[in-house]
Scaffold this active site. Structure first.
Site, PDB file in Angstrom:
ATOM      1  N   GLU A   1       0.813  -1.210   0.000  1.00  0.00           N
ATOM      2  CA  GLU A   1       0.000   0.000   0.000  1.00  0.00           C
ATOM      3  C   GLU A   1       0.846   1.260   0.000  1.00  0.00           C
ATOM      4  O   GLU A   1       0.440   2.283  -0.548  1.00  0.00           O
ATOM      5  CB  GLU A   1      -0.944   0.013   1.222  1.00  0.00           C
ATOM      6  CG  GLU A   1      -1.916  -1.156   1.284  1.00  0.00           C
ATOM      7  CD  GLU A   1      -2.878  -1.179   0.122  1.00  0.00           C
ATOM      8  OE1 GLU A   1      -2.994  -0.171  -0.595  1.00  0.00           O
ATOM      9  OE2 GLU A   1      -3.524  -2.216  -0.086  1.00  0.00           O
TER      10      GLU A   1
ATOM     11  N   ASP B   1      -3.617  -9.594  -8.870  1.00  0.00           N
ATOM     12  CA  ASP B   1      -3.984  -8.671  -9.947  1.00  0.00           C
ATOM     13  C   ASP B   1      -2.874  -7.748 -10.440  1.00  0.00           C
ATOM     14  O   ASP B   1      -2.494  -7.753 -11.617  1.00  0.00           O
ATOM     15  CB  ASP B   1      -5.207  -7.847  -9.541  1.00  0.00           C
ATOM     16  CG  ASP B   1      -5.121  -7.279  -8.125  1.00  0.00           C
ATOM     17  OD1 ASP B   1      -4.061  -7.417  -7.484  1.00  0.00           O
ATOM     18  OD2 ASP B   1      -6.111  -6.691  -7.667  1.00  0.00           O
TER      19      ASP B   1
ATOM     20  N   GLU C   1     -18.166  -7.468  -4.140  1.00  0.00           N
ATOM     21  CA  GLU C   1     -16.797  -7.950  -4.010  1.00  0.00           C
ATOM     22  C   GLU C   1     -16.635  -9.341  -4.614  1.00  0.00           C
ATOM     23  O   GLU C   1     -15.651  -9.609  -5.297  1.00  0.00           O
ATOM     24  CB  GLU C   1     -16.370  -7.955  -2.543  1.00  0.00           C
ATOM     25  CG  GLU C   1     -16.262  -6.571  -1.924  1.00  0.00           C
ATOM     26  CD  GLU C   1     -15.045  -5.804  -2.385  1.00  0.00           C
ATOM     27  OE1 GLU C   1     -14.141  -5.576  -1.563  1.00  0.00           O
ATOM     28  OE2 GLU C   1     -14.990  -5.424  -3.572  1.00  0.00           O
TER      29      GLU C   1
ATOM     30  N   GLU D   1     -12.183  -0.318 -10.747  1.00  0.00           N
ATOM     31  CA  GLU D   1     -11.645  -1.171 -11.806  1.00  0.00           C
ATOM     32  C   GLU D   1     -12.492  -1.230 -13.081  1.00  0.00           C
ATOM     33  O   GLU D   1     -11.950  -1.173 -14.191  1.00  0.00           O
ATOM     34  CB  GLU D   1     -11.410  -2.590 -11.274  1.00  0.00           C
ATOM     35  CG  GLU D   1     -10.138  -2.752 -10.490  1.00  0.00           C
ATOM     36  CD  GLU D   1     -10.207  -2.124  -9.119  1.00  0.00           C
ATOM     37  OE1 GLU D   1      -9.153  -1.949  -8.477  1.00  0.00           O
ATOM     38  OE2 GLU D   1     -11.325  -1.806  -8.663  1.00  0.00           O
TER      39      GLU D   1
END
Length: 536
Positions: free
Chosen positions: A117, A216, A309, A330
């Site tokens: 992060e 991802d 989700e 996304e």
């Protein structure tokens, strides 16, 4: 220090009234100018709410109109929103916020932060793959778990290569490359990687293979790193993965989760984080497959007014305890890329649906709240920083076809530097996984090894020392060729080797003088959904 985060929102379209800019009976597309202004208003409602109620905390709690720290206690939302201000054209606020952050944010603090992060340090492991959490003041805590997700290991090359280019210190890019290579070497015999790995032993702990959460951005950074760095090896690695992904995980243009060694289905679900994939496909020119998968995901949006989700594909419904939608970007991100590539008005319709859904379901007095459950539209007391960094940004860019980000190279800035002339702002911006754009022209202009800086300093000292050591000048060359990365044995060396190398003073004359400013501007870019080599 660069930041990212993970990840779109809604309402059943059938429940929404026809509004200005919506397709009418004649099938007209949404009006981009109308929605561009709507998106800008959304940004400032959320941004002003954060400043008034939450700063200097990391994130806004919109239901209680206060703030809290989440990822490290360094005003994350303000940092993440910074370049969105520029994309919206607010240069003065951008400059003000830069000064505020410089004066008030300190990263040398006793806080445990996610390496993924916050994108910082912790690569000192036997495998060269980083720990998942690091203390910003003390480093890796004793007893820290060595189990890290694949994305947490493979999502550094874009930022770290940029950092190496800007500082002239190759160690940042080198450790990111080591991590990428170790993952590549750890793939299964059928060409897949799992979800979590032990960075000390290199053994896979979670063996589910897919394109979603935990994996991802590893795939994303192979493609974007290849484009940004003109690196054929990174692209070749992704294309090999892409073959395996198609062979073992794709079913009717959906992507499932499978066992990484056997290829058997382990989870027949679609995760909202997977919605980046059509946009990534567009970057390698695979438009047809990208559109088919995008339309699958869009049907889920229409069903719930957002992306849950987890979505059970065979059952066609949400998965228990995964019914929420934290305003992830996304699907909007993919719509933006695909609209640049195709101009298909269906993609604008997704943008319209997102704006209407977010405002109808999520907007509250103090910002926009996470949707806790798409089935009944209950809200949660959180507005994650990626809402301003990604969701709003991609929505705005979807509706703003003339934004500087979309520059096709027809305009640019020529900047004179101490090292020569640089071309900047010509387009082809590469977004990191938190939607922060990097100008490839700036990166290639600044790309040089630290030794080159020392060479320049030597030249200046000699010039002002009354022509001493004149013969040394005659032996130096002013090469105009592009900088080439080191090759051969030791290119992907271990972090320990890097540390030993840095303790020694590097030998001079290892790279040509001033190669950056005088090299021709040849850069592989991604424009209008295509990757190409600009050799003009």
């Amino acid at each position: 220090m660069l930041f990212r985060l993970l990840v779109p929102l809604g309402l059943l379209c059938a429940l929404l009234p026809l509004h200005h800019g919506a397709p009418g009976p004649d099938g007209t597309a949404p009006d981009p100018a109308h929605y561009r202004e709507r998106v800008k208003a959304m940004f400032y409602h959320a941004y002003d709410s954060y400043l008034e109620n939450a700063f200097p905390y990391d994130e806004l709690r919109p239901l209680t109109c206060d703030g809290h720290d989440t990822w490290g206690s360094f005003s994350l939302t303000l940092i993440d929103a910074l370049d969105t201000l520029l994309i919206l054209g607010n240069v003065s606020e951008f400059q003000r916020v830069v000064e505020v952050l410089q004066d008030n944010v300190d990263f040398d603090i006793d806080v445990n932060a996610s390496v993924f992060e916050t994108n910082i340090r912790a690569f000192q492991t036997p495998t060269g793959m980083p720990y998942g959490t690091v203390n910003l003041l003390h480093g890796v805590n004793p007893g820290e778990t060595p189990v890290t997700c694949t994305a947490g290991i493979g999502t550094f090359i874009v930022e770290f290569a940029t950092l190496s280019s800007l500082t002239g210190d190759p160690v940042f890019e080198d450790v990111a490359r080591v991590a990428l290579m170790r993952l590549w070497e750890s793939r299964s015999d059928i060409g897949l990687v799992g979800n979590h790995i032990d960075v000390l032993t290199g053994k896979w702990v979670a063996q589910d293979a897919g394109i979603g959460a935990g994996v991802d951005s590893y795939f994303e950074y192979l493609v974007k790193g290849a484009i940004l760095l003109q690196d054929k090896k990174l692209m070749a690695m992704f294309l090999e993965y892409n073959k395996a992904i198609r062979n073992y995980t794709r079913f009717d243009d959906w992507y499932l989760w499978v066992q990484m060694y056997k290829g058997t289905v382990s989870m027949p679900v679609f995760q909202s984080l997977e919605a980046y994939w059509p946009g990534l496909q567009s970057l390698i020119g695979d438009i047809d497959n990208a559109m088919r998968t995008f339309l699958n995901y869009y049907t889920v949006w229409k069903q719930f007014g957002g992306l849950p989700e987890f979505y059970n594909i065979p059952q066609g419904y949400t998965v228990e305890k995964r019914e929420g939608y934290p305003l992830r970007p996304e699907l909007i991100e993919s719509a933006m890329y695909l609209y640049r590539a195709t101009g298909d008005p269906t993609l604008l319709e997704l943008g319209r649906d997102a704006v209407e859904s977010i405002e109808k379901i999520s907007k509250v007095e103090c910002g926009f709240a996470t949707i806790k459950d798409l089935r009944d539209h209950k809200l949660d007391n959180r507005m994650e920083s990626f809402f301003l960094a990604e969701t709003v940004k991609y929505l705005y860019l979807l509706f703003d076809s003339t934004n500087f980000i979309h520059n096709n190279g027809s305009t640019f800035d020529a900047v004179i530097t101490p090292y020569g002339e640089c071309v900047l702002g010509a387009g082809g911006y590469i977004f990191n996984t938190e939607a922060h754009p990097i100008d490839p022209a700036a990166l290639h202009c600044c790309r040089r090894l630290k030794e080159e800086q020392w060479e320049v300093e030597d030249l200046m000292r000699e010039f002002y020392s009354l022509k001493r050591k004149r013969s040394r000048f005659q032996k130096k060359t002013m090469s105009s060729g592009p900088w080439e990365p080191p090759t051969g044995p030791g290119t992907f060396s271990s972090p320990e080797n890097h540390e030993r190398a840095r303790e020694k003073k590097p030998a001079r004359q290892q790279s040509p003088l001033l190669s950056c400013p005088s090299q021709p501007f040849t850069s592989k870019l991604a424009l209008l959904g295509q990757v190409f080599l600009d050799s003009s």
